[in-house]
Design a protein around this motif. Structure first.
Motif, PDB file in Angstrom:
ATOM      1  N   CYS A  48       0.819  -1.209   0.000  1.00  0.00           N
ATOM      2  CA  CYS A  48       0.000   0.000   0.000  1.00  0.00           C
ATOM      3  C   CYS A  48       0.860   1.270   0.000  1.00  0.00           C
ATOM      4  O   CYS A  48       1.684   1.461   0.909  1.00  0.00           O
ATOM      5  CB  CYS A  48      -0.909  -0.014   1.217  1.00  0.00           C
ATOM      6  SG  CYS A  48      -1.915   1.482   1.398  1.00  0.00           S
ATOM      7  N   SER A  83       0.248   3.388   3.266  1.00  0.00           N
ATOM      8  CA  SER A  83       0.885   2.787   4.428  1.00  0.00           C
ATOM      9  C   SER A  83       2.392   2.979   4.388  1.00  0.00           C
ATOM     10  O   SER A  83       3.035   3.200   5.423  1.00  0.00           O
ATOM     11  CB  SER A  83       0.530   1.298   4.477  1.00  0.00           C
ATOM     12  OG  SER A  83       1.114   0.671   5.588  1.00  0.00           O
ATOM     13  N   SER A 140       4.609   4.878   7.195  1.00  0.00           N
ATOM     14  CA  SER A 140       5.728   4.174   7.827  1.00  0.00           C
ATOM     15  C   SER A 140       7.006   4.984   7.726  1.00  0.00           C
ATOM     16  O   SER A 140       7.782   5.086   8.692  1.00  0.00           O
ATOM     17  CB  SER A 140       5.915   2.808   7.163  1.00  0.00           C
ATOM     18  OG  SER A 140       4.778   1.991   7.352  1.00  0.00           O
ATOM     19  N   PRO A 181       5.104  -0.951   6.011  1.00  0.00           N
ATOM     20  CA  PRO A 181       3.843  -0.827   5.274  1.00  0.00           C
ATOM     21  C   PRO A 181       3.154  -2.172   5.148  1.00  0.00           C
ATOM     22  O   PRO A 181       3.808  -3.213   5.127  1.00  0.00           O
ATOM     23  CB  PRO A 181       4.286  -0.296   3.909  1.00  0.00           C
ATOM     24  CG  PRO A 181       5.709  -0.728   3.773  1.00  0.00           C
ATOM     25  CD  PRO A 181       6.284  -0.725   5.149  1.00  0.00           C
ATOM     26  N   HIS A 182       1.837  -2.146   5.078  1.00  0.00           N
ATOM     27  CA  HIS A 182       1.120  -3.413   4.945  1.00  0.00           C
ATOM     28  C   HIS A 182       1.041  -3.821   3.473  1.00  0.00           C
ATOM     29  O   HIS A 182       0.896  -3.004   2.576  1.00  0.00           O
ATOM     30  CB  HIS A 182      -0.265  -3.342   5.599  1.00  0.00           C
ATOM     31  CG  HIS A 182      -1.271  -2.497   4.883  1.00  0.00           C
ATOM     32  ND1 HIS A 182      -2.020  -2.963   3.830  1.00  0.00           N
ATOM     33  CD2 HIS A 182      -1.657  -1.214   5.090  1.00  0.00           C
ATOM     34  CE1 HIS A 182      -2.844  -2.008   3.412  1.00  0.00           C
ATOM     35  NE2 HIS A 182      -2.635  -0.936   4.150  1.00  0.00           N
ATOM     36  N   GLU A 187      -7.072  -7.196   1.669  1.00  0.00           N
ATOM     37  CA  GLU A 187      -6.423  -6.308   2.622  1.00  0.00           C
ATOM     38  C   GLU A 187      -6.004  -6.999   3.911  1.00  0.00           C
ATOM     39  O   GLU A 187      -6.738  -7.828   4.460  1.00  0.00           O
ATOM     40  CB  GLU A 187      -7.359  -5.152   2.955  1.00  0.00           C
ATOM     41  CG  GLU A 187      -7.621  -4.203   1.786  1.00  0.00           C
ATOM     42  CD  GLU A 187      -6.453  -3.282   1.517  1.00  0.00           C
ATOM     43  OE1 GLU A 187      -5.542  -3.183   2.378  1.00  0.00           O
ATOM     44  OE2 GLU A 187      -6.451  -2.637   0.455  1.00  0.00           O
ATOM     45  N   LEU A 199      -5.139  -4.788   6.400  1.00  0.00           N
ATOM     46  CA  LEU A 199      -5.477  -3.720   7.346  1.00  0.00           C
ATOM     47  C   LEU A 199      -6.892  -3.881   7.886  1.00  0.00           C
ATOM     48  O   LEU A 199      -7.156  -3.631   9.057  1.00  0.00           O
ATOM     49  CB  LEU A 199      -5.330  -2.360   6.654  1.00  0.00           C
ATOM     50  CG  LEU A 199      -5.740  -1.118   7.459  1.00  0.00           C
ATOM     51  CD1 LEU A 199      -4.856  -0.962   8.696  1.00  0.00           C
ATOM     52  CD2 LEU A 199      -5.668   0.128   6.586  1.00  0.00           C
TER      53      LEU A 199
END
Length: 313
Positions: free
Chosen positions: A161, A164, A168, A205-206, A292, A294
């Protein structure tokens, strides 16, 4: 002992009997889930045999006839798919045979074929390789509008992402500012050690496993080039899932993810651009799904070529 002809003549066929209280034409009648072998060249010249699930259908235009001859469809599927390579020519001939076997009942025929095709994929850095099983679906129909064929498959990839990643990076900057006071000289070795510590990656980051579901229609006469399609889409995405993975391959994959941030909208536009550039593809429809990490719902985008009479949303 009765002859085959005598035995057949004595067997009742209630499908031909009219039922006036239930009269009506039907869009499609047939069978689904027929188990059959298929031989398929995915575009590399190597014919691979697979176990397929087949759906075989014709329409029923005669309201005075109770049903169709399903056994005829089954036997034709067995005859054609067991002995011939799976391509547009074979499928068109099979659908014409469907109609010939029901010439007094039907004027449209359809077939669907689902199987998996194995493709060997090289590792990112090491000398290893491994197999990926790609799902394949083929839908073909024949009627007054002519012959039409569509090929479907899926590409699984990793997506990191961009939002994200930016958040970060901000947290890492703040951690750096706390650990290295302003105005004091920086020691290169100390900074390198910090970057290699947990503090140097205080936030990550995810990323998520993502799926691109593709449905394409090739121009008349084009090969069913599955591998060419997969290569084009995976190159556009940049981070397809891997097979054989050593540490150097995993590091290369992490590097690719870090330099390849994308929302589902980005991924959809990349594939759209790549398929638009392929002259062998007449039309396409793509569904992107970022599963996702998240939140429990997925991010989804659609893209198509948008030609007249195309697939729609």
């Amino acid at each position: 002992m009765h002859s085959h002809e005598n035995t057949a003549r004595l067997l009742p066929d209630v499908a031909v009997q009219a039922q006036p209280h239930l009269a009506g034409a039907l869009d499609w009648v047939g069978m689904d889930g027929i188990e059959a072998p298929v031989s398929f060249d995915a575009g590399d010249g190597q014919v691979q045999r697979a176990s397929a699930q087949v759906g075989a259908f014709v329409n029923l235009v005669r309201p005075d006839r109770r049903g169709i001859h399903m056994s005829r469809l089954y036997l034709l599927v067995d005859e054609y798919l067991s002995k011939r390579a799976l391509d547009a020519t074979t499928l068109e001939a099979l659908l014409r045979a469907f109609l010939e076997s029901h010439k007094d009942l039907a004027d449209r025929a359809r077939i669907s074929i689902r199987f998996e095709h194995l493709v060997r994929r090289a590792a990112l850095r090491s000398a290893n390789s491994g197999w990926r099983a790609y799902p394949v679906s083929i839908e073909a129909c024949l009627g007054a509008e002519g012959f039409r064929l569509e090929l479907g498959t899926e590409v699984v990839y990793s997506s990191t992402c961009p939002a994200s990643a930016a958040l970060s990076r901000q947290l890492i900057q703040e951690q750096f500012a706390r650990d290295f006071e302003a105005g004091r000289p920086l020691d290169r070795e100390a900074v390198l050690a910090w970057l290699g510590s947990d503090k140097g990656i205080v936030a990550t980051p995810h990323a998520q496993r993502s799926v691109a579901r593709l449905l394409v229609r090739f121009v008349p006469g084009a090969k069913l080039d599955l591998i060419g399609l997969l290569d084009r889409v995976e190159a556009a995405l940049g981070t397809p899932v891997q097979t054989a993975v050593k540490r150097e391959d995993e590091q290369a994959f992490a590097l690719a993810n870090g330099g390849n941030l994308m929302f589902c909208e980005d991924a959809a536009r990349r594939i759209q651009r790549a398929l638009d550039a392929d002259a062998a593809i007449a039309d396409f429809h793509v569904r992107l799904e970022h599963q996702e990490s998240l939140h429990p719902h997925d991010a989804v985008a659609y893209a198509s070529k948008g030609v007249a009479g195309g697939y729609g949303g």
